[in-house]
Design an enzyme around this catalytic site. Sequence first.
Site, PDB file in Angstrom:
ATOM      1  N   SER A 150       0.829  -1.209   0.000  1.00  0.00           N
ATOM      2  CA  SER A 150       0.000   0.000   0.000  1.00  0.00           C
ATOM      3  C   SER A 150       0.859   1.253   0.000  1.00  0.00           C
ATOM      4  CB  SER A 150      -0.854  -0.030   1.271  1.00  0.00           C
ATOM      5  OG  SER A 150      -1.357   1.247   1.553  1.00  0.00           O
ATOM      6  N   TYR A 187      -1.948  -1.375  10.745  1.00  0.00           N
ATOM      7  CA  TYR A 187      -2.226  -1.991   9.435  1.00  0.00           C
ATOM      8  C   TYR A 187      -1.119  -1.629   8.438  1.00  0.00           C
ATOM      9  CZ  TYR A 187      -3.599  -1.806   4.612  1.00  0.00           C
ATOM     10  OH  TYR A 187      -3.554  -1.897   3.244  1.00  0.00           O
ATOM     11  N   LYS A 222       2.216  -3.789   6.310  1.00  0.00           N
ATOM     12  CA  LYS A 222       2.610  -3.759   4.895  1.00  0.00           C
ATOM     13  C   LYS A 222       4.099  -3.411   4.766  1.00  0.00           C
ATOM     14  CE  LYS A 222      -1.321  -4.952   3.278  1.00  0.00           C
ATOM     15  NZ  LYS A 222      -1.451  -6.307   2.767  1.00  0.00           N
ATOM     16  N   ASN A 246      -5.466   4.237  -4.239  1.00  0.00           N
ATOM     17  CA  ASN A 246      -6.824   4.057  -3.687  1.00  0.00           C
ATOM     18  C   ASN A 246      -7.720   3.275  -4.655  1.00  0.00           C
ATOM     19  OD1 ASN A 246      -5.617   6.338  -2.112  1.00  0.00           O
ATOM     20  ND2 ASN A 246      -7.609   6.287  -1.123  1.00  0.00           N
ATOM     21  N   GLY A 281      -4.470  10.950  11.240  1.00  0.00           N
ATOM     22  CA  GLY A 281      -3.589  10.095  10.435  1.00  0.00           C
ATOM     23  C   GLY A 281      -3.714  10.294   8.930  1.00  0.00           C
ATOM     24  N   ASP A 282      -4.687  11.116   8.475  1.00  0.00           N
ATOM     25  CA  ASP A 282      -4.820  11.355   7.035  1.00  0.00           C
ATOM     26  C   ASP A 282      -3.756  12.346   6.554  1.00  0.00           C
ATOM     27  OD1 ASP A 282      -6.905   9.672   6.516  1.00  0.00           O
ATOM     28  OD2 ASP A 282      -8.447  11.221   6.443  1.00  0.00           O
TER      29      ASP A 282
HETATM   30  N1  UDP Z   1     -12.859  10.332   3.491  1.00  0.00           N
HETATM   31  C1  UDP Z   1     -13.902  11.165   3.895  1.00  0.00           C
HETATM   32  N2  UDP Z   1     -15.003  10.586   4.460  1.00  0.00           N
HETATM   33  C2  UDP Z   1     -15.118   9.230   4.640  1.00  0.00           C
HETATM   34  C3  UDP Z   1     -14.046   8.399   4.226  1.00  0.00           C
HETATM   35  C4  UDP Z   1     -12.943   9.000   3.657  1.00  0.00           C
HETATM   36  O1  UDP Z   1     -13.835  12.384   3.738  1.00  0.00           O
HETATM   37  O2  UDP Z   1     -16.142   8.773   5.188  1.00  0.00           O
HETATM   38  C5  UDP Z   1     -11.652  10.932   2.861  1.00  0.00           C
HETATM   39  C6  UDP Z   1     -10.368  10.650   3.624  1.00  0.00           C
HETATM   40  O3  UDP Z   1     -10.145  11.652   4.587  1.00  0.00           O
HETATM   41  C7  UDP Z   1      -9.326  10.663   2.493  1.00  0.00           C
HETATM   42  C8  UDP Z   1     -10.098  10.164   1.283  1.00  0.00           C
HETATM   43  O4  UDP Z   1     -11.487  10.336   1.599  1.00  0.00           O
HETATM   44  O5  UDP Z   1      -8.908  11.964   2.228  1.00  0.00           O
HETATM   45  C9  UDP Z   1      -9.843   8.686   0.977  1.00  0.00           C
HETATM   46  O6  UDP Z   1     -10.027   7.948   2.183  1.00  0.00           O
HETATM   47  P1  UDP Z   1     -10.082   6.370   2.215  1.00  0.00           P
HETATM   48  O7  UDP Z   1     -10.368   5.966   3.628  1.00  0.00           O
HETATM   49  O8  UDP Z   1     -11.004   5.865   1.166  1.00  0.00           O
HETATM   50  O9  UDP Z   1      -8.613   5.921   1.784  1.00  0.00           O
HETATM   51  P2  UDP Z   1      -7.165   6.296   2.412  1.00  0.00           P
HETATM   52  O10 UDP Z   1      -6.554   7.264   1.461  1.00  0.00           O
HETATM   53  O11 UDP Z   1      -7.379   6.866   3.773  1.00  0.00           O
HETATM   54  O12 UDP Z   1      -6.468   4.997   2.417  1.00  0.00           O
END
Ligand code: UDP
Length: 341
Positions: free
Chosen positions: A127, A152, A156, A181, A299-300
């Site tokens: 990932s 998680y 990886k 993604n 964490g984003d």
């Molecule tokens: N996201 C959001 N609302 C949600 C789920 C995700 O705004 O209910 C946003 C998240 O903050 C990120 C993007 O969508 O910027 C993709 O998130 P996802 O969890 O799908 O994948 P990640 O990049 O975190 O692995």
Amino acid sequence: MNKKIIVTGGCGFIGSHTAVELQNKGYDVVLIDDLSNAYENTINRVFMITGIRPIFEKIDLKDEKETQHCFHKHRDAIGVIHFAAYKAVGESKTDPIKYYENNFKGLIHVLKAMQSNSISNIIFSSSATVYGLPEKLPIQEDLPTQRPFSPYGNTKKVGEEILEDVVKCGWLKAISLRYFNPIGAHESGNIGELPQGTPNNLMPYITQTAVGKLDQLQVFGDDYETKDGTAVRDYIHVVDLALAHVKALDYLLNNEDQTNLEIFNLGTGKGYTVMEVIKTFERVSGQELNYEIVERRDGDVPSLFANGDKASKILGWEVKRNLDDMIQDSWKWEQNNRNNN
Ligand code: UDP
């Protein structure tokens, strides 16, 4: 010629799409799954698409004896694609031991069973999370990895390091594919992503909100330094991703002199904000989406997108599906599958 491939986690989202593309290319597929986060009916659905029923083995890879037995039975396999792993980022933070136990035991038992049965080719499902908070965009494979933000993600990163060490011993060839993604679904609407419980990821959250399973999408943060303030990700169609696995496998099988773990990014190279995804969904589906802006999610990272040149140059892989295709296929899958699995 024998073309048997073992696909662990083969009933899951990416595993099932890869099984279809492997069969389309003439590979014989053995799907292993413990069905902890997938459904056995996926086998029938793969059959509906390809007309070929894959062999299915219900195996928990945490059980070394069962794993050895299964690999011995299929010791004529020429390679393994290892998807089986727990993948919920949030849950991995509240129960890290569950994640380390499952993802590491699974990988180690697979490697031991491969060694005992002289199966020497593996593709590992990794990932983009291994890049942590990247210093440079787009991300190239030679960017140093960082400690990921979740257990998680760490499974990886360390999984890749384990493979690196084993490859150096000489009996194993391995490729790690770092996904950005993955979204979308098979265009037939027969297979797609089926998260158990409330989804964590953006796309299933959007489609489940649109069909009324969930009330409202929360957009995590609109104060990032991006064009509209929402976070940027590199979304990739799961069928393009599956096709990359077939290309990687062909490359691995033909590359006799591999001495290092080979790593490829799998992304489109294009980033889209959360708001762009929402607006595209509304246009493609004709549905208005109920959403609100909330705080950032812990964490984003603000932006993540790939430089995918290595995969296209070395594997000859091409991204063919755009964001509209991804959303259209995710939406079709949601509508087809709201009441069953
Ligand atoms: N996201 C959001 N609302 C949600 C789920 C995700 O705004 O209910 C946003 C998240 O903050 C990120 C993007 O969508 O910027 C993709 O998130 P996802 O969890 O799908 O994948 P990640 O990049 O975190 O692995």
